[in-house]
Design an enzyme around this catalytic site. Structure first.
Site, PDB file in Angstrom:
ATOM      1  CG  ASN A  63      31.385 -49.539 -16.647  1.00  0.00           C
ATOM      2  OD1 ASN A  63      31.507 -50.383 -15.772  1.00  0.00           O
ATOM      3  ND2 ASN A  63      30.332 -49.483 -17.431  1.00  0.00           N
ATOM      4  CD  GLU A  65      27.164 -46.298 -17.793  1.00  0.00           C
ATOM      5  OE1 GLU A  65      25.960 -46.127 -17.472  1.00  0.00           O
ATOM      6  OE2 GLU A  65      27.540 -47.176 -18.603  1.00  0.00           O
ATOM      7  CB  CYS A  74      36.001 -47.390 -20.549  1.00  0.00           C
ATOM      8  SG  CYS A  74      35.066 -47.039 -22.028  1.00  0.00           S
ATOM      9  CD  GLU A  76      38.283 -51.343 -20.908  1.00  0.00           C
ATOM     10  OE1 GLU A  76      37.458 -50.614 -20.320  1.00  0.00           O
ATOM     11  OE2 GLU A  76      37.959 -52.082 -21.854  1.00  0.00           O
ATOM     12  CB  CYS A 112      35.981 -48.240 -26.651  1.00  0.00           C
ATOM     13  SG  CYS A 112      36.776 -47.023 -25.589  1.00  0.00           S
ATOM     14  CB  CYS A 115      40.093 -48.251 -23.558  1.00  0.00           C
ATOM     15  SG  CYS A 115      38.842 -47.549 -22.456  1.00  0.00           S
TER      16      CYS A 115
END
Ligand code: THU
Length: 163
Positions: A63, A65, A74, A76, A112, A115
């Site tokens: 991930n 940010e 993310c 993924e 999430c 994803c």
């Protein structure tokens, strides 16, 4: 008309990494390694992902940010987009995901919705099931044979080819 459907989700649970096949253990170790490259100064929640491609190569992601929070991504999706960008013709066999922080519950980290949607699209594109392996700090692993088990009633759009 009222409609009712029971949704059946099937997955395997393993109490530890050691119960998995060597090839899956290796992939999860790559996800564990990938989590170290996470850039997560805001959440302090590091996630790693590793995709086993059909040609044997592995694509990793973590991930990333950003101070403008929604600009981050993310682990993924970093791995999925990277796999598709670098190996557009190659199929994905398995995506492994690992989160190193204690989630406060004894279950693997679960992707999430965004994803899952992206995983689903690649599964449909390649017309081959994409396996999902999820692991949390407790070491427990969940194995899903297909993304469809994680995303019932997914949004699917088939663009019409223009003439
Ligand atoms: N995150 C992931 O990378 N994958 C998940 O499956 C859950 C959440 C990231 C997004 C954000 O950087 C941080 O974890 C906290 O939500």
């Amino acid at each position: 008309m009222k409609k009712q459907q029971s949704i059946k989700l099937q997955y395997n649970e393993y109490t530890s990494l050691n119960s998995l096949l060597k090839v899956d253990q290796k992939l999860l170790y790559k996800a564990i390694e990938a989590a170290k490259n996470a850039y997560a100064p805001y959440s302090d929640f590091k996630v790693g992902s590793a995709i086993q491609m059909m040609n044997g190569s592995v694509v990793i992601g973590s991930n990333q940010e950003n101070a403008a929070y929604p600009s981050g991504l993310c682990a993924e999706r970093v791995a999925l987009f990277s796999a598709s960008a670098n190996h557009p013709e190659e199929e994905m066999h398995t995506i492994a995901v690992f989160a190193e922080k204690d989630l406060g519950y004894d279950e693997p980290v679960s992707p999430c919705g965004a994803c899952r949607q992206v995983m689903m699209e690649y599964e449909l594109k390649q017309a081959r099931k994409l396996r999902v392996l999820l692991m949390g700090s407790s070491g427990k692993v969940w194995e899903f044979e297909s993304v469809s088990s994680l995303l019932p009633f997914a949004f699917i759009f088939k663009p019409q080819k223009s003439s």
